[in-house]
Design an enzyme around this catalytic site. Sequence first.
Site, short mmCIF file in Angstrom:
data_model
loop_
_atom_site.label_atom_id
_atom_site.label_comp_id
_atom_site.label_asym_id
_atom_site.label_seq_id
_atom_site.Cartn_x
_atom_site.Cartn_y
_atom_site.Cartn_z
N ALA A 76 41.18 -41.42 -31.45
CA ALA A 76 41.67 -42.79 -31.64
C ALA A 76 42.37 -43.20 -30.35
O ALA A 76 42.81 -42.34 -29.57
CB ALA A 76 42.65 -42.83 -32.80
N GLY A 136 39.95 -38.54 -33.82
CA GLY A 136 39.02 -39.47 -34.49
C GLY A 136 37.57 -39.26 -34.09
O GLY A 136 36.66 -39.62 -34.84
N GLU A 180 36.45 -36.48 -36.19
CA GLU A 180 36.42 -37.02 -37.56
C GLU A 180 35.19 -37.90 -37.77
O GLU A 180 34.59 -37.88 -38.84
CB GLU A 180 37.73 -37.78 -37.84
CG GLU A 180 38.90 -36.81 -37.99
CD GLU A 180 40.26 -37.50 -38.04
OE1 GLU A 180 40.55 -38.29 -37.10
OE2 GLU A 180 41.01 -37.28 -38.99
N GLU A 212 45.97 -33.95 -33.05
CA GLU A 212 46.98 -34.94 -33.47
C GLU A 212 48.40 -34.39 -33.52
O GLU A 212 49.34 -35.08 -33.14
CB GLU A 212 46.61 -35.52 -34.85
CG GLU A 212 45.48 -36.54 -34.80
CD GLU A 212 44.09 -35.92 -34.89
OE1 GLU A 212 43.94 -34.68 -34.72
OE2 GLU A 212 43.14 -36.68 -35.13
#
Length: 258
Positions: free
Chosen positions: A66, A112, A115, A135
């Site tokens: 992200a 992300g 993911e 993260e």
Amino acid sequence: MNLENVLVDLKENIGIVTVNRPNKLNALNKKTIDELHLAFKKLNEDSNVKVIIVTGSGEKAFVAGADIAEFSNFDIEEGTELSRKGHEILFSYVQNLETPVIAAVNGFALGGGLELAMAAHFRVASSNAKMGLPEVSLGVIPGYGGTQRLPQLVGKGKAMEMIMSASMISAEEAKEWGLVNYVVEQAELLPLCEKLAKKISQNSSVAISAAIKAVNANYTNCVNGYSVEIENFGLSFGTDDFKEGTTAFLEKRKPNFD
Ligand code: COA
């Protein structure tokens, strides 16, 4: 489709979605997530598209996570909304898409990015790929399904170690752990994914969509996967593809599912 951060190509009946922010290692900002939603939706609605491949632009990254710059000032509410919306329009959306999605992991797949790859139906990696959920090194937890999908794919112990240590694993380790199905040189990555897509596209797309639903049901809380399988197995008997597939077998010919 006029998108800024996502490229969409069609190669016969294969849709190719490329996250295209190479200067930011294809990091997922909100705009990119919105555009990915539109790209997957459009391809899924196109009955000519039998398989979708998702990959990253450039030779370095699939998606490096992200966009940290975008969320670094968020408060609790904004953080919750970022995760909730991401699940809804991209990560759960891709997992539950009727069209099969293959992630071609061509470099860093972090946070992300991993993911997104895990939301795809399966993954193929290039030998330079590195995967991880970093993260906790930023004081946050995976928020796009990583705490759920990583244990499903590699088992709880390995997932816990990857999440707690925030460290990356190599493509070969990822293959050994069941996170990716194949590892090939980068130049071979898209050709292999296209070959796999071609093989998949010869089968009944109606039956494949029903199979995706049944497999996913095993990973959905409060849903009995066996019941979903029974229901979708039964529904297959009402489809034209079932008639064609079984008739072709009995007539000793190849089925034509178009
Ligand atoms: N969010 C925002 N920008 C990112 C990013 C991310 N997740 N990952 C990389 N970038 C940007 C960098 O800030 C840099 O931008 P700049 O040139 O404007 O400064 C550019 O992409 C290139 O990255 P850089 O860090 O210089 O490349 P590198 O080869 O030295 O390192 C990584 C590669 C992947 C190890 C490193 O970029 C990294 O750790 N990224 C963050 C990974 C992460 O924590 N993801 C989870 C987020 S929740």
